[in-house]
Design an enzyme around this catalytic site. Structure first.
Site, short mmCIF file in Angstrom:
data_model
loop_
_atom_site.label_atom_id
_atom_site.label_comp_id
_atom_site.label_asym_id
_atom_site.label_seq_id
_atom_site.Cartn_x
_atom_site.Cartn_y
_atom_site.Cartn_z
N LEU A 153 51.09 15.75 81.21
CA LEU A 153 50.71 16.10 79.31
C LEU A 153 50.31 14.64 78.29
O LEU A 153 49.51 14.25 78.50
CB LEU A 153 51.32 17.27 78.51
CG LEU A 153 50.66 17.99 79.00
CD1 LEU A 153 51.74 19.15 77.56
CD2 LEU A 153 49.27 18.31 77.70
N LYS A 162 66.85 38.54 74.09
CA LYS A 162 65.05 39.01 74.05
C LYS A 162 65.04 39.94 75.15
O LYS A 162 64.74 40.75 74.68
CB LYS A 162 64.05 37.98 74.55
CG LYS A 162 62.89 38.12 74.25
CD LYS A 162 61.78 36.27 74.30
CE LYS A 162 60.21 37.04 74.22
NZ LYS A 162 59.95 35.27 74.49
N ASP A 211 61.81 38.28 85.84
CA ASP A 211 60.42 38.78 86.32
C ASP A 211 60.29 38.78 84.19
O ASP A 211 58.49 39.19 84.22
CB ASP A 211 60.77 40.28 86.42
CG ASP A 211 61.25 40.26 87.31
OD1 ASP A 211 60.83 39.19 88.70
OD2 ASP A 211 61.42 41.07 88.53
N ARG A 218 47.33 33.41 75.66
CA ARG A 218 47.44 34.69 74.09
C ARG A 218 46.17 32.62 73.16
O ARG A 218 47.32 32.22 72.87
CB ARG A 218 48.06 34.83 73.15
CG ARG A 218 48.80 36.06 74.55
CD ARG A 218 50.35 36.40 73.97
NE ARG A 218 50.53 37.46 75.04
CZ ARG A 218 51.48 38.18 74.79
NH1 ARG A 218 52.47 37.55 73.65
NH2 ARG A 218 51.86 39.40 75.20
N HIS A 274 48.90 30.02 73.08
CA HIS A 274 49.73 29.79 73.99
C HIS A 274 49.33 30.39 75.65
O HIS A 274 48.54 30.55 75.91
CB HIS A 274 50.44 31.79 73.37
CG HIS A 274 51.53 30.94 72.35
ND1 HIS A 274 52.04 31.87 71.77
CD2 HIS A 274 51.21 29.75 71.24
CE1 HIS A 274 52.61 31.84 70.74
NE2 HIS A 274 52.39 31.14 70.68
N GLU A 291 56.11 28.10 79.45
CA GLU A 291 55.37 28.80 77.55
C GLU A 291 54.87 27.31 77.42
O GLU A 291 56.06 26.47 76.42
CB GLU A 291 56.09 29.38 76.84
CG GLU A 291 54.83 29.92 76.13
CD GLU A 291 55.32 30.52 75.27
OE1 GLU A 291 55.37 31.73 74.35
OE2 GLU A 291 56.34 29.82 74.04
N ALA A 318 54.01 26.34 60.78
CA ALA A 318 54.58 27.53 61.26
C ALA A 318 56.01 27.29 61.24
O ALA A 318 57.27 28.27 61.07
CB ALA A 318 54.51 27.62 63.29
N GLU A 346 56.99 28.87 57.93
CA GLU A 346 57.34 30.59 58.44
C GLU A 346 58.18 31.16 59.22
O GLU A 346 58.96 32.11 58.72
CB GLU A 346 55.72 31.28 58.51
CG GLU A 346 55.43 32.48 58.82
CD GLU A 346 55.84 33.64 60.19
OE1 GLU A 346 56.10 34.49 59.71
OE2 GLU A 346 56.66 32.31 60.76
N HIS A 347 58.26 30.37 60.19
CA HIS A 347 60.05 30.36 60.97
C HIS A 347 61.37 30.13 60.15
O HIS A 347 62.42 31.01 60.03
CB HIS A 347 59.44 29.31 61.99
CG HIS A 347 61.36 29.36 62.89
ND1 HIS A 347 61.20 30.44 64.06
CD2 HIS A 347 62.41 28.96 62.63
CE1 HIS A 347 62.51 30.64 64.42
NE2 HIS A 347 63.13 29.64 63.97
#
Ligand code: 0O2
Length: 226
Positions: free
Chosen positions: A51, A83, A98, A135, A150, A169, A181, A184-185
């Site tokens: 990048l 998670k 996985d 996404r 995403h 990700e 974001a 909101e987070h």
């Protein structure tokens, strides 16, 4: 195994030298976890470098940077296990590999919406990168107003004795989307996920305003650079 992996979240894992010379399962798991983290960290470096090179190329060729800045993080043991637990998945290394695809996370903050899709194209054209999942919460925002692109991709990491394909990700968003974001987070964190309805509505309204702002800024930018 479950108990022992649970213990991982209590250890501050820095490097193999932090661990005692101990064959007990908990320390063996900690060692395996640190080795796993090194691989994810290598994947972050590989993608971040790609990048940065893209951004420099744009600067040289077009006197313009599509990327405002890049952030990255490795998901902590506590957060990985949390998670798995939330999704009722087994607490094992196999299950981590996985099911948790965002251990290596990169956030790319752009100035304009078009830049987001330029970066997506650039990543998709890399020979050594395989796109696993996309996404698009910009074309289809979440109900609360969250917008971001995403991408889960896979990159090979070449080690001394083998090659590992590691998932990363990437969240790509504009400065305005990132601003939204973050607030909101923060709000979710402050209210322990029980955000009052009137604040939820105000945030959703902000998201609409930000969408219009992003679109207008994009048009002005195109006009200026015609
Ligand atoms: P953290 O601490 O940010 O990493 P998955 O289990 O990952 O396959 P998921 O979680 O539905 O499925 O994936 P998705 O929708 O791609 O979202 C993953 C990440 O996007 C989240 O990570 C957040 O970083 C971000 N995100 C998604 N929705 C929202 C939102 O409504 N608000 C904000 N502020 N961020 C969002 P994690 O895992 O939640 O945690």
């Amino acid at each position: 195994m479950q108990m022992e992996l649970n213990n991982l979240s209590k250890i501050n894992l820095l490097g193999l030298s932090d661990l005692p010379d101990d064959n007990s399962p908990v320390f063996q798991n900690a060692k395996k976890f640190i080795e796993m983290q090194q691989l994810y960290n290598a994947a972050i470096k590989e993608i971040s470098t790609k990048l940065e090179i893209l951004n420099e190329e744009f600067q040289v060729k077009y006197d313009y940077n599509p990327i405002h800045h890049i952030e990255s993080r490795l998901k902590s043991a506590k957060s990985i296990l949390g998670k798995l637990d939330k999704k009722n998945l087994p607490l094992s290394f196999e299950s981590i590999q996985d099911n948790i695809l965002d251990i290596a996370g990169i956030r790319v903050i752009c100035n304009y919406i078009d830049d987001i899709y330029k970066i997506e194209d650039f990543l998709a054209r890399q020979d050594d990168v395989k796109i696993i999942r996309i996404r698009d919460y910009i074309k289809e925002p979440k109900e609360n107003g969250y917008r971001s692109l995403h991408i889960i991709l896979q990159i090979p990491i070449y080690l001394s004795n083998r090659t590992e394909l590691m998932p990363v990700e990437i969240q790509i968003r504009t400065i305005a989307m990132d601003f939204w974001a973050s607030l909101e987070h923060h709000l979710k964190y402050k209210s322990k996920n029980d955000v009052p309805q009137y604040l939820k509505e105000r945030l959703t309204n902000c998201s609409d305003v930000i969408t219009k702002l992003d679109e207008e800024m994009q048009l002005i930018h195109k006009e200026v650079n015609k």
